[in-house]
Scaffold this motif. Structure first.
Motif, PDB file in Angstrom:
ATOM      1  N   GLY A 367      77.731   0.943 -33.613  1.00 55.13           N
ATOM      2  CA  GLY A 367      77.339   1.883 -34.675  1.00 55.13           C
ATOM      3  C   GLY A 367      78.446   2.838 -35.052  1.00 55.13           C
ATOM      4  O   GLY A 367      78.185   4.010 -35.355  1.00 55.13           O
ATOM      5  N   GLY A 368      79.709   2.366 -35.030  1.00 55.02           N
ATOM      6  CA  GLY A 368      80.850   3.209 -35.376  1.00 55.02           C
ATOM      7  C   GLY A 368      81.475   3.939 -34.208  1.00 55.02           C
ATOM      8  O   GLY A 368      82.522   4.577 -34.357  1.00 55.02           O
ATOM      9  N   GLU A 369      80.867   3.849 -33.018  1.00 49.76           N
ATOM     10  CA  GLU A 369      81.410   4.486 -31.819  1.00 49.76           C
ATOM     11  C   GLU A 369      82.197   3.465 -30.999  1.00 49.76           C
ATOM     12  O   GLU A 369      81.710   2.358 -30.738  1.00 49.76           O
ATOM     13  CB  GLU A 369      80.272   5.061 -30.954  1.00 49.76           C
ATOM     14  CG  GLU A 369      79.474   6.159 -31.624  1.00 49.76           C
ATOM     15  CD  GLU A 369      80.224   7.475 -31.661  1.00 49.76           C
ATOM     16  OE1 GLU A 369      81.266   7.599 -30.983  1.00 49.76           O
ATOM     17  OE2 GLU A 369      79.768   8.390 -32.371  1.00 49.76           O
ATOM     18  N   LYS A 370      83.414   3.833 -30.595  1.00 45.63           N
ATOM     19  CA  LYS A 370      84.250   2.938 -29.795  1.00 45.63           C
ATOM     20  C   LYS A 370      83.811   2.933 -28.338  1.00 45.63           C
ATOM     21  O   LYS A 370      83.525   3.992 -27.765  1.00 45.63           O
ATOM     22  CB  LYS A 370      85.718   3.361 -29.863  1.00 45.63           C
ATOM     23  CG  LYS A 370      86.415   3.073 -31.177  1.00 45.63           C
ATOM     24  CD  LYS A 370      87.877   3.463 -31.076  1.00 45.63           C
ATOM     25  CE  LYS A 370      88.629   3.166 -32.363  1.00 45.63           C
ATOM     26  NZ  LYS A 370      90.072   3.549 -32.251  1.00 45.63           N
ATOM     27  N   VAL A 371      83.776   1.743 -27.772  1.00 45.76           N
ATOM     28  CA  VAL A 371      83.509   1.602 -26.338  1.00 45.76           C
ATOM     29  C   VAL A 371      84.624   0.750 -25.742  1.00 45.76           C
ATOM     30  O   VAL A 371      84.850  -0.383 -26.182  1.00 45.76           O
ATOM     31  CB  VAL A 371      82.145   0.930 -26.070  1.00 45.76           C
ATOM     32  CG1 VAL A 371      81.916   0.791 -24.570  1.00 45.76           C
ATOM     33  CG2 VAL A 371      81.017   1.721 -26.716  1.00 45.76           C
ATOM     34  N   TYR A 372      85.320   1.313 -24.752  1.00 45.56           N
ATOM     35  CA  TYR A 372      86.376   0.566 -24.064  1.00 45.56           C
ATOM     36  C   TYR A 372      85.777  -0.124 -22.845  1.00 45.56           C
ATOM     37  O   TYR A 372      85.204   0.542 -21.970  1.00 45.56           O
ATOM     38  CB  TYR A 372      87.510   1.502 -23.647  1.00 45.56           C
ATOM     39  CG  TYR A 372      88.227   2.108 -24.823  1.00 45.56           C
ATOM     40  CD1 TYR A 372      89.219   1.401 -25.495  1.00 45.56           C
ATOM     41  CD2 TYR A 372      87.896   3.392 -25.281  1.00 45.56           C
ATOM     42  CE1 TYR A 372      89.866   1.956 -26.592  1.00 45.56           C
ATOM     43  CE2 TYR A 372      88.531   3.946 -26.378  1.00 45.56           C
ATOM     44  CZ  TYR A 372      89.523   3.222 -27.020  1.00 45.56           C
ATOM     45  OH  TYR A 372      90.163   3.771 -28.118  1.00 45.56           O
ATOM     46  N   PRO A 373      85.880  -1.459 -22.760  1.00 43.86           N
ATOM     47  CA  PRO A 373      85.267  -2.185 -21.641  1.00 43.86           C
ATOM     48  C   PRO A 373      85.639  -1.640 -20.273  1.00 43.86           C
ATOM     49  O   PRO A 373      84.787  -1.545 -19.386  1.00 43.86           O
ATOM     50  CB  PRO A 373      85.775  -3.618 -21.841  1.00 43.86           C
ATOM     51  CG  PRO A 373      85.972  -3.738 -23.310  1.00 43.86           C
ATOM     52  CD  PRO A 373      86.494  -2.394 -23.738  1.00 43.86           C
ATOM     53  N   ALA A 374      86.907  -1.285 -20.074  1.00 46.05           N
ATOM     54  CA  ALA A 374      87.357  -0.826 -18.754  1.00 46.05           C
ATOM     55  C   ALA A 374      86.614   0.431 -18.312  1.00 46.05           C
ATOM     56  O   ALA A 374      86.358   0.624 -17.116  1.00 46.05           O
ATOM     57  CB  ALA A 374      88.859  -0.577 -18.757  1.00 46.05           C
ATOM     58  N   GLU A 375      86.257   1.288 -19.268  1.00 49.91           N
ATOM     59  CA  GLU A 375      85.540   2.524 -18.930  1.00 49.91           C
ATOM     60  C   GLU A 375      84.164   2.204 -18.347  1.00 49.91           C
ATOM     61  O   GLU A 375      83.742   2.782 -17.340  1.00 49.91           O
ATOM     62  CB  GLU A 375      85.398   3.397 -20.174  1.00 49.91           C
ATOM     63  CG  GLU A 375      84.632   4.689 -19.940  1.00 49.91           C
ATOM     64  CD  GLU A 375      84.390   5.469 -21.209  1.00 49.91           C
ATOM     65  OE1 GLU A 375      83.855   6.595 -21.108  1.00 49.91           O
ATOM     66  OE2 GLU A 375      84.710   4.960 -22.305  1.00 49.91           O
ATOM     67  N   VAL A 376      83.455   1.276 -18.970  1.00 51.20           N
ATOM     68  CA  VAL A 376      82.118   0.906 -18.499  1.00 51.20           C
ATOM     69  C   VAL A 376      82.210   0.124 -17.192  1.00 51.20           C
ATOM     70  O   VAL A 376      81.435   0.338 -16.258  1.00 51.20           O
ATOM     71  CB  VAL A 376      81.380   0.096 -19.579  1.00 51.20           C
ATOM     72  CG1 VAL A 376      79.968  -0.260 -19.115  1.00 51.20           C
ATOM     73  CG2 VAL A 376      81.325   0.872 -20.894  1.00 51.20           C
ATOM     74  N   GLU A 377      83.175  -0.792 -17.112  1.00 52.44           N
ATOM     75  CA  GLU A 377      83.361  -1.572 -15.887  1.00 52.44           C
ATOM     76  C   GLU A 377      83.645  -0.677 -14.692  1.00 52.44           C
ATOM     77  O   GLU A 377      83.161  -0.918 -13.583  1.00 52.44           O
ATOM     78  CB  GLU A 377      84.505  -2.570 -16.077  1.00 52.44           C
ATOM     79  CG  GLU A 377      84.183  -3.709 -17.033  1.00 52.44           C
ATOM     80  CD  GLU A 377      85.411  -4.453 -17.499  1.00 52.44           C
ATOM     81  OE1 GLU A 377      85.253  -5.453 -18.228  1.00 52.44           O
ATOM     82  OE2 GLU A 377      86.536  -4.049 -17.151  1.00 52.44           O
ATOM     83  N   SER A 378      84.427   0.366 -14.936  1.00 49.27           N
ATOM     84  CA  SER A 378      84.784   1.271 -13.856  1.00 49.27           C
ATOM     85  C   SER A 378      83.554   1.933 -13.250  1.00 49.27           C
ATOM     86  O   SER A 378      83.455   2.119 -12.035  1.00 49.27           O
ATOM     87  CB  SER A 378      85.763   2.336 -14.377  1.00 49.27           C
ATOM     88  OG  SER A 378      86.244   3.137 -13.333  1.00 49.27           O
ATOM     89  N   VAL A 379      82.578   2.273 -14.107  1.00 46.41           N
ATOM     90  CA  VAL A 379      81.338   2.874 -13.613  1.00 46.41           C
ATOM     91  C   VAL A 379      80.485   1.839 -12.891  1.00 46.41           C
ATOM     92  O   VAL A 379      79.984   2.075 -11.783  1.00 46.41           O
ATOM     93  CB  VAL A 379      80.550   3.507 -14.782  1.00 46.41           C
ATOM     94  CG1 VAL A 379      79.179   3.985 -14.313  1.00 46.41           C
ATOM     95  CG2 VAL A 379      81.333   4.674 -15.378  1.00 46.41           C
TER      96      VAL A 379
END
Length: 470
Positions: A367-379
């Protein structure tokens, strides 16, 4: 070539010092120099000079000697891991317009001309057409063609002038006992080989790249330097192999080839506070640049020397370096009009340092917001029971894209998909904004790590071993 002579003269001076240890046997620099000369004589006898040649073999002292021998014959070399499937090797040979195929092992060199002809007739029959390759051969400049892994399609072939890559080693650095973790057909593996041998160190070739074998080798030989990927660092921590073996000799670990999750770096530094941890930066298109991390626990780094400079344009990192490739054989030119290489990495500058956020091609737009995979993977890697995880984009009719997590659980964990989804939501809700929390979960039994010990961004499902989706 001046740089080639510079290195072989150093090998002569290093004499009986060990250059490589392979299958628990040491091979000296004197042996290496003699092997290079013997291989050059064989190549000359076969008429291989100023030709495009593949080198298809496993990592060994013979492979190392063959690389230098081919460069000494002003060849353009296509280093290829001999364990690749035949179809992939043929793809590389076709893209690189290889005229001859060379193997190297204890029996010496094996040489095959691709058209069945030999010597000068073979070279003329397999005419090289690409202007980048023809230019190197006409100028008698040796070259290297390095292929991307091709996990998302046809591999890209980056063409390098070997003299520019070797020029980085004019100044002699510190000799170190090093594990060449990356294969020699990878820019990181080629850089480790050249760096170690140019400085009079010793390469300790692994029997396999399991955490246990790496730790065993460190203990047995007193390894000082280890260049690896963040994925492997996480696998080593999970394995506990470092508690079985004494790895106290290890002084520096350099990591690269993918984004480092902050949690992995924090866990690594907690486990190994006395080991210096350094972020490397390199690409098949650039070579490996000299860097300096702000600190062992920081994801910030700066470029050091090599004539390299950077700028960030519209959020993308661009680099100008003498070691950059001269172009692709089969892809659009990635250079700007004023000579900067568009790396494809999103980055930010902080107090004179660089921080890599991720590949722009892998960014998820919710929805126009950037999500970096590494950030989510890290959590997600902090969640008990998760062995491996890869985050990617999934199409959404509402937001355009949504976050999908493909998860490989520990063998002793078998929660239902619904239970896992609830655990992930509960765990992430106070650590990530709602749009970054995975909306789709896939449980897989397959490894999410490639043969290069990097995350597989587009996991494939083997027939008969289905994923569980939800």
């Amino acid at each position: 070539m001046q740089e080639y002579s510079m290195l072989t003269e150093r090998f002569r001076r290093y004499g009986d010092r060990p250059a490589l240890v392979w299958r628990d046997r040491a091979y000296s620099y004197a042996w290496l120099n003699a092997q290079i000369e013997a291989m050059r004589e064989r190549l000359q006898a076969e008429g291989i000079e100023r030709a495009v040649v593949s080198l298809e073999t496993e990592y060994s002292p013979y492979a190392a000697a063959a690389i230098f021998a081919l460069l000494g014959q002003s060849c353009v070399v296509l280093p290829i891991d001999g364990s690749l499937v035949a179809a992939k090797i043929e793809e590389y040979l076709d893209i690189g317009e290889a005229q001859a195929r060379v193997g190297a092992d204890e029996a010496g060199l094996s040489i095959r001309w691709r058209d069945g002809k030999e010597g000068k007739e073979g070279t003329e029959a397999m005419e090289v057409r690409h202007p980048l390759l023809r230019g190197l051969l006409l100028q008698r400049v040796p070259g290297l063609v390095l292929f991307s892994s091709g996990s998302t399609g046809r591999s890209k072939a980056a063409v390098h002038r070997a003299d520019r890559l070797l020029a980085k080693f004019r100044a002699v650095g510190r000799a170190a006992k090093t594990i060449p973790f990356m294969m020699f057909d990878h820019i990181g593996g080629m850089n480790t080989l050249l760096t170690t041998l140019a400085n009079g160190g010793c390469l300790h070739v692994l029997k396999d790249r399991s955490p246990a074998e790496v730790c065993r080798t460190i203990e047995r030989y007193g390894i000082e330097a280890l260049p690896v990927s963040p994925t492997f660092m996480n696998l080593l921590l999970l394995s506990g192999a470092h508690r079985t073996y004494d790895i106290g000799s290890l002084k520096v670990v350099s990591y690269g080839s993918e984004v480092m999750p902050p949690q992995t770096l924090a866990a690594w530094n907690a486990a190994f506070p006395d080991i210096r941890t350094v972020q490397a930066y390199g690409m098949s298109e650039l070579g490996v640049l000299k860097t300096k991390s702000k600190s062992s626990d920081s994801l910030l780094f700066s470029l050091q020397g090599d004539g390299a400079a950077y700028r960030i344009v519209d959020g993308l990192l661009e680099i100008k370096a003498e070691s950059a490739m001269i172009g692709y054989l089969n892809a659009p030119d990635p250079f700007t009009e004023d000579g900067w290489l568009r790396t494809g990495d999103e980055a930010v500058a902080e107090d004179g340092y660089i921080r890599i956020l991720g590949r722009r091609s892998e960014i998820i737009n919710v929805g126009g917001e950037k999500v970096y995979p590494a950030e989510v993977e890290s959590v997600l890697q902090e969640l008990a029971g998760i062995e491996e995880v890869v985050v990617s984009a999934e199409t959404s009719g509402i937001t355009g894209q949504m976050v999908m997590a493909t998860v490989k659980l520990r063998e002793d964990m078998e929660p239902s998909l619904g239970e896992l989804r609830r655990r992930i939501w509960t765990f992430c809700r106070d650590k990530l904004p709602a749009h970054k929390i995975p909306q789709k979960i896939v449980i897989t039994r397959e490894s999410l790590t490639s043969s290069r010990l990097k995350k597989i961004r587009k996991p494939q499902v083997q027939e008969g071993k289905p994923n569980i989706n939800g």
